[in-house]
Write a protein that holds these residues in place. Structure first.
Motif, PDB file in Angstrom:
ATOM      1  N   SER A 116     117.034  10.201   5.144  1.00 26.98           N
ATOM      2  CA  SER A 116     116.903  11.087   6.290  1.00 26.98           C
ATOM      3  C   SER A 116     116.164  10.343   7.388  1.00 26.98           C
ATOM      4  O   SER A 116     115.544   9.311   7.147  1.00 26.98           O
ATOM      5  CB  SER A 116     116.117  12.333   5.877  1.00 26.98           C
ATOM      6  OG  SER A 116     114.826  11.933   5.457  1.00 26.98           O
ATOM      7  N   TRP A 117     116.242  10.875   8.603  1.00 25.42           N
ATOM      8  CA  TRP A 117     115.521  10.231   9.694  1.00 25.42           C
ATOM      9  C   TRP A 117     115.234  11.239  10.790  1.00 25.42           C
ATOM     10  O   TRP A 117     115.853  12.295  10.848  1.00 25.42           O
ATOM     11  CB  TRP A 117     116.294   9.035  10.224  1.00 25.42           C
ATOM     12  CG  TRP A 117     117.430   9.310  11.163  1.00 25.42           C
ATOM     13  CD1 TRP A 117     117.444   9.103  12.510  1.00 25.42           C
ATOM     14  CD2 TRP A 117     118.746   9.795  10.842  1.00 25.42           C
ATOM     15  NE1 TRP A 117     118.682   9.426  13.030  1.00 25.42           N
ATOM     16  CE2 TRP A 117     119.484   9.861  12.043  1.00 25.42           C
ATOM     17  CE3 TRP A 117     119.362  10.202   9.661  1.00 25.42           C
ATOM     18  CZ2 TRP A 117     120.811  10.304  12.103  1.00 25.42           C
ATOM     19  CZ3 TRP A 117     120.683  10.652   9.720  1.00 25.42           C
ATOM     20  CH2 TRP A 117     121.383  10.692  10.918  1.00 25.42           C
ATOM     21  N   SER A 118     114.274  10.912  11.607  1.00 24.30           N
ATOM     22  CA  SER A 118     113.975  11.783  12.731  1.00 24.30           C
ATOM     23  C   SER A 118     113.778  10.926  13.979  1.00 24.30           C
ATOM     24  O   SER A 118     113.333   9.783  13.906  1.00 24.30           O
ATOM     25  CB  SER A 118     112.728  12.611  12.450  1.00 24.30           C
ATOM     26  OG  SER A 118     111.618  11.757  12.266  1.00 24.30           O
ATOM     27  N   LEU A 119     114.173  11.504  15.118  1.00 21.72           N
ATOM     28  CA  LEU A 119     114.021  10.841  16.411  1.00 21.72           C
ATOM     29  C   LEU A 119     113.092  11.692  17.255  1.00 21.72           C
ATOM     30  O   LEU A 119     113.281  12.906  17.347  1.00 21.72           O
ATOM     31  CB  LEU A 119     115.369  10.736  17.140  1.00 21.72           C
ATOM     32  CG  LEU A 119     116.380   9.693  16.690  1.00 21.72           C
ATOM     33  CD1 LEU A 119     117.578   9.707  17.632  1.00 21.72           C
ATOM     34  CD2 LEU A 119     115.764   8.318  16.650  1.00 21.72           C
ATOM     35  N   LEU A 120     112.092  11.067  17.874  1.00 18.06           N
ATOM     36  CA  LEU A 120     111.164  11.783  18.736  1.00 18.06           C
ATOM     37  C   LEU A 120     110.607  13.001  18.008  1.00 18.06           C
ATOM     38  O   LEU A 120     110.477  14.084  18.581  1.00 18.06           O
ATOM     39  CB  LEU A 120     111.856  12.211  20.041  1.00 18.06           C
ATOM     40  CG  LEU A 120     112.422  11.051  20.865  1.00 18.06           C
ATOM     41  CD1 LEU A 120     113.318  11.563  21.980  1.00 18.06           C
ATOM     42  CD2 LEU A 120     111.297  10.198  21.438  1.00 18.06           C
ATOM     43  N   GLY A 121     110.354  12.812  16.733  1.00 19.92           N
ATOM     44  CA  GLY A 121     109.746  13.876  15.946  1.00 19.92           C
ATOM     45  C   GLY A 121     110.679  14.995  15.569  1.00 19.92           C
ATOM     46  O   GLY A 121     110.239  16.026  15.046  1.00 19.92           O
ATOM     47  N   ARG A 122     111.987  14.818  15.799  1.00 16.30           N
ATOM     48  CA  ARG A 122     112.910  15.891  15.435  1.00 16.30           C
ATOM     49  C   ARG A 122     113.883  15.421  14.373  1.00 16.30           C
ATOM     50  O   ARG A 122     114.408  14.314  14.445  1.00 16.30           O
ATOM     51  CB  ARG A 122     113.705  16.355  16.657  1.00 16.30           C
ATOM     52  CG  ARG A 122     112.843  17.124  17.620  1.00 16.30           C
ATOM     53  CD  ARG A 122     113.638  17.436  18.855  1.00 16.30           C
ATOM     54  NE  ARG A 122     112.985  18.444  19.655  1.00 16.30           N
ATOM     55  CZ  ARG A 122     113.141  19.742  19.472  1.00 16.30           C
ATOM     56  NH1 ARG A 122     113.915  20.193  18.507  1.00 16.30           N
ATOM     57  NH2 ARG A 122     112.532  20.595  20.263  1.00 16.30           N
ATOM     58  N   GLU A 123     114.120  16.288  13.416  1.00 14.03           N
ATOM     59  CA  GLU A 123     114.968  15.965  12.283  1.00 14.03           C
ATOM     60  C   GLU A 123     116.407  15.728  12.760  1.00 14.03           C
ATOM     61  O   GLU A 123     116.986  16.580  13.446  1.00 14.03           O
ATOM     62  CB  GLU A 123     114.905  17.137  11.294  1.00 14.03           C
ATOM     63  CG  GLU A 123     115.265  16.803   9.870  1.00 14.03           C
ATOM     64  CD  GLU A 123     114.361  15.757   9.248  1.00 14.03           C
ATOM     65  OE1 GLU A 123     114.865  14.995   8.425  1.00 14.03           O
ATOM     66  OE2 GLU A 123     113.152  15.695   9.602  1.00 14.03           O
ATOM     67  N   MET A 124     116.953  14.593  12.412  1.00 13.77           N
ATOM     68  CA  MET A 124     118.343  14.285  12.764  1.00 13.77           C
ATOM     69  C   MET A 124     119.202  14.461  11.495  1.00 13.77           C
ATOM     70  O   MET A 124     118.658  14.399  10.395  1.00 13.77           O
ATOM     71  CB  MET A 124     118.445  12.858  13.259  1.00 13.77           C
ATOM     72  CG  MET A 124     117.848  12.627  14.627  1.00 13.77           C
ATOM     73  SD  MET A 124     118.891  13.273  15.927  1.00 13.77           S
ATOM     74  CE  MET A 124     120.189  12.053  15.963  1.00 13.77           C
ATOM     75  N   PRO A 125     120.498  14.648  11.621  1.00 14.54           N
ATOM     76  CA  PRO A 125     121.263  14.735  12.860  1.00 14.54           C
ATOM     77  C   PRO A 125     121.261  16.129  13.486  1.00 14.54           C
ATOM     78  O   PRO A 125     121.878  16.323  14.524  1.00 14.54           O
ATOM     79  CB  PRO A 125     122.668  14.353  12.405  1.00 14.54           C
ATOM     80  CG  PRO A 125     122.743  14.782  10.986  1.00 14.54           C
ATOM     81  CD  PRO A 125     121.361  14.660  10.430  1.00 14.54           C
ATOM     82  N   ALA A 126     120.563  17.087  12.873  1.00 18.89           N
ATOM     83  CA  ALA A 126     120.615  18.465  13.377  1.00 18.89           C
ATOM     84  C   ALA A 126     120.170  18.535  14.838  1.00 18.89           C
ATOM     85  O   ALA A 126     120.737  19.288  15.640  1.00 18.89           O
ATOM     86  CB  ALA A 126     119.724  19.355  12.506  1.00 18.89           C
ATOM     87  N   ALA A 127     119.175  17.745  15.211  1.00 18.72           N
ATOM     88  CA  ALA A 127     118.598  17.865  16.542  1.00 18.72           C
ATOM     89  C   ALA A 127     119.238  16.914  17.554  1.00 18.72           C
ATOM     90  O   ALA A 127     118.677  16.679  18.625  1.00 18.72           O
ATOM     91  CB  ALA A 127     117.097  17.610  16.474  1.00 18.72           C
TER      92      ALA A 127
END
Ligand SMILES: Nc1ncnc2c1ncn2[C@@H]1O[C@H](COP(=O)(O)OP(=O)(O)OP(=O)(O)O)[C@@H](O)[C@H]1O
Ligand SMILES: [Mg+2]
Lengths: 310, 266
Positions: free
Chosen positions: A56-67
């Motif tokens: 899993s990963w997050s960008l700018l503190g938001r869970e991806m790919p959902a965000a």
């Protein structure tokens, strides 16, 4: 930006294998690795272009790919070189991408485009068709596209590939500027000297695995320090150092230099070397404790060979 | 975003050339009829025998000549290129990270293909009307069932016929867009899509395969002629458009399923 166990398989091959990256906000993060080590594949996953096999990963503190819809507008990207429509001018290409997503208000479009073109020094060639651009101009247009609006994170895959020395310098300054405005920058590159100059953090990939990551200082500290002494009689000096119990003593008679690894002792050991050498009748002309350069570290981590690993 | 996409599409040289050529086909027909004289009544492609009596028929003859292959071919080019073209240029990855949203991008591309399809059929009709008016007398249009319509009514029905033709190509367009999401090469996608047209026409011409005929997207392509009846018989056109809706639903869903999940590696 954080990844946990990010993995991508292409059939049998694990192009990226359990990568845990952690890129702090505001960092200039160098992403290193030999050809085929999985850098571009990781970047494609970060941007949601390909879906990971696991992790899993997050960008700018938001869970991806959902965000993706909220996070990606704040991220500028350059992936595996620029790509534009050859029959359109540089300016029209930017207009096309500006119009192709959210918050691309038409009233301010022209201003955004001119500002981005100016920022990468491409104003003079903006009306030329992309077809007629040189490699470096294409790369600059790619950067301009990533800079079309203020970004909180820039993901740049080999941004200075194909640029002339002035261009490389300009890009370096541009990255410093952006970083000082608080933009987090994640860039892959093969130019270690460049990474050394602009990055605060780095990570090293090899064959899909993350070998090391941290601030540059942490990475350098991980490499062993050596004491390097300039002497008049290297072979005798070598014997003395070996008698002191230092490991990995290296004698270079031609250069008049002996060196040895400094283990736990550190600076105290270096001072002891100097004293013992002088007492042993060796003339000492210089003495330095050296940390490995990023390049030496890189080679130590990823191996010497020239051939791609797989 | 859809405005930008339309502008982008209609700026392309290939697309402009296609529209110009489509415009010129009925012009060529009209010139040929003018020089060589029309076929005897009831001979040749439908409507061609009427052209020398009334220029409006040049548009209808043009549609009849272009519908079996030429119009579908240009739609196959545009639909096949829609996603695969962006993928092969590498621009797809930048559109997606913009972010355009995969479903939204597919919808915008689909809309552009619909607009192109109708525009292509209208180009044929307008070429026919222009050439017909220039070379032949124009007047009230004698419909297929023997009643005649005023000139304005006749032109209106001709343009409506072009719109129907454009819409009846949408089944093919959906197939083309689906292929375009499957394949990385735009030329490959165009060729495969054009191949399905040939296959459909072949199957349609084999009487032993009659059971399959009503399901071919090309089966009722000539139904637009019913617009020239009085009263209009909507059966053929309705069946045709319903079939196109079916194709769009099936292949549109397949394209969506594929495009929203696939890895973009180009
Ligand atoms: N589409 C693909 N199918 C199969 N294997 C792939 C695909 N893309 C990449 N790979 C493999 O994944 C591995 C990592 O490739 P990647 O492009 O991420 O390397 P990289 O670190 O960016 O290299 P470079 O420094 O040359 O840009 C390579 O071994 C490559 O062969
Ligand atoms: Mg790469």
């Amino acid at each position: 930006m954080v990844t946990e166990g990010l993995t991508k398989r292409f059939g049998e091959l694990a192009a990226v294998d359990g990568v845990d990256l952690s890129v702090p906000a505001g960092a200039v993060f160098g992403f290193l690795g030999p050809n085929g080590s999985g850098k571009t594949t990781t970047i494609r996953m970060l941007l949601g272009l390909i879906s990971p096999t696991a992790g899993s990963w997050s960008l700018l503190g938001r869970e991806m790919p959902a965000a993706a819809e909220v996070a990606l507008p704040r991220v500028g990207a350059l992936v595996e070189g620029p790509a534009f429509y050859p029959w359109l001018s540089g300016r029209d290409n930017l207009a096309r991408f500006d119009a192709a997503g959210p918050d691309g208000q038409r009233a301010s479009r022209a201003a955004r485009i001119e500002a981005a073109l100016a920022r990468v020094g491409l104003t003079a060639a903006a009306a030329k068709r992309y077809r007629a651009y040189s490699l470096g101009m294409r790369q600059r247009l790619g950067l301009a596209c990533a800079l079309l609006r203020p970004r909180e994170l820039l993901i740049l895959d080999e941004p200075t590939n194909g640029m002339d020395p002035q261009g490389t310098r300009e890009i370096r300054n541009l990255i410093r500027d952006l970083a000082s405005d608080g933009t987090t920058i994640f860039l892959s590159s093969h130019l270690l000297s460049e990474i050394e100059q602009i990055c605060t953090h780095a990570a090293v990939m090899s064959q899909g695995h993350l070998l090391a990551q941290g601030t540059l200082a942490e990475l350098r500290a991980a490499g062993e320090a050596r004491v390097r002494v300039g002497v008049d009689d290297p072979s005798r000096a070598g014997e003395i150092l070996a008698r002191l119990g230092l490991c990995d003593v290296h004698v270079a008679p031609a250069e008049g230099v002996v060196s040895a690894r400094l283990d736990a002792g550190g600076p105290a050991d270096a001072a002891r070397c100097c004293r013992e050498l002088v007492e042993g009748g060796v003339e000492v002309s210089s003495l330095a404790t050296v940390r490995p350069s990023l390049e030496e570290l890189f080679v130590a981590l990823t191996g010497e060979g020239f051939d791609v690993a797989r | 975003m859809w405005r930008a996409e339309l502008r982008h599409l209609f700026r392309r040289t290939v697309v402009r050339v296609q529209l110009v050529v489509l415009f010129l086909v009925p012009v060529l027909l009209a010139v040929a009829v003018k020089l060589a004289g029309g076929p005897a009544d009831g001979q040749g492609p439908s409507f061609l025998d009427e052209v020398s009596h009334n220029g409006v028929f040049a548009a209808l003859a043009g549609l009849t000549v272009c519908i079996p292959f030429f119009l579908p071919l240009t739609v196959a080019v545009v639909a096949g290129d829609s996603i695969a073209g962006e993928a092969s240029l590498g621009t797809l990855r930048y559109l997606l990270t913009r972010p355009s949203g995969r479903a939204r991008l597919l919808a915008v591309k689909a809309l552009a293909v619909v607009v192109y399809s109708v525009a292509a059929a209208l180009a044929v009709a307008l070429g026919g009307l222009a050439a017909g008016a220039a070379l032949f007398p124009v007047g009230p249009v004698l419909g297929l069932s023997g009643t005649s319509f005023s000139l304005a009514d006749g032109i209106g029905r001709t343009l409506l016929a072009a719109v129907v033709v454009g819409l009846s190509l949408l089944g093919l367009a959906a197939v083309g867009m689906f292929v375009s999401t499957l394949i990385g090469s735009p030329v490959g996608a165009m060729v495969i899509t054009a191949g399905t047209v040939v296959a459909a026409l072949v199957v349609d011409s084999v009487p032993q395969l009659a059971f399959a005929h009503p399901w071919l997207f090309s089966h009722d392509w000539l139904a637009f002629g019913d617009l020239l009846r009085s009263p209009v018989t909507w059966g053929g056109i309705g069946r045709d458009l319903l079939l196109q809706v079916g194709y769009v639903a099936v292949f549109g869903a397949a394209a969506w399923a594929r495009f929203t999940t696939r890895d973009v590696l180009a």
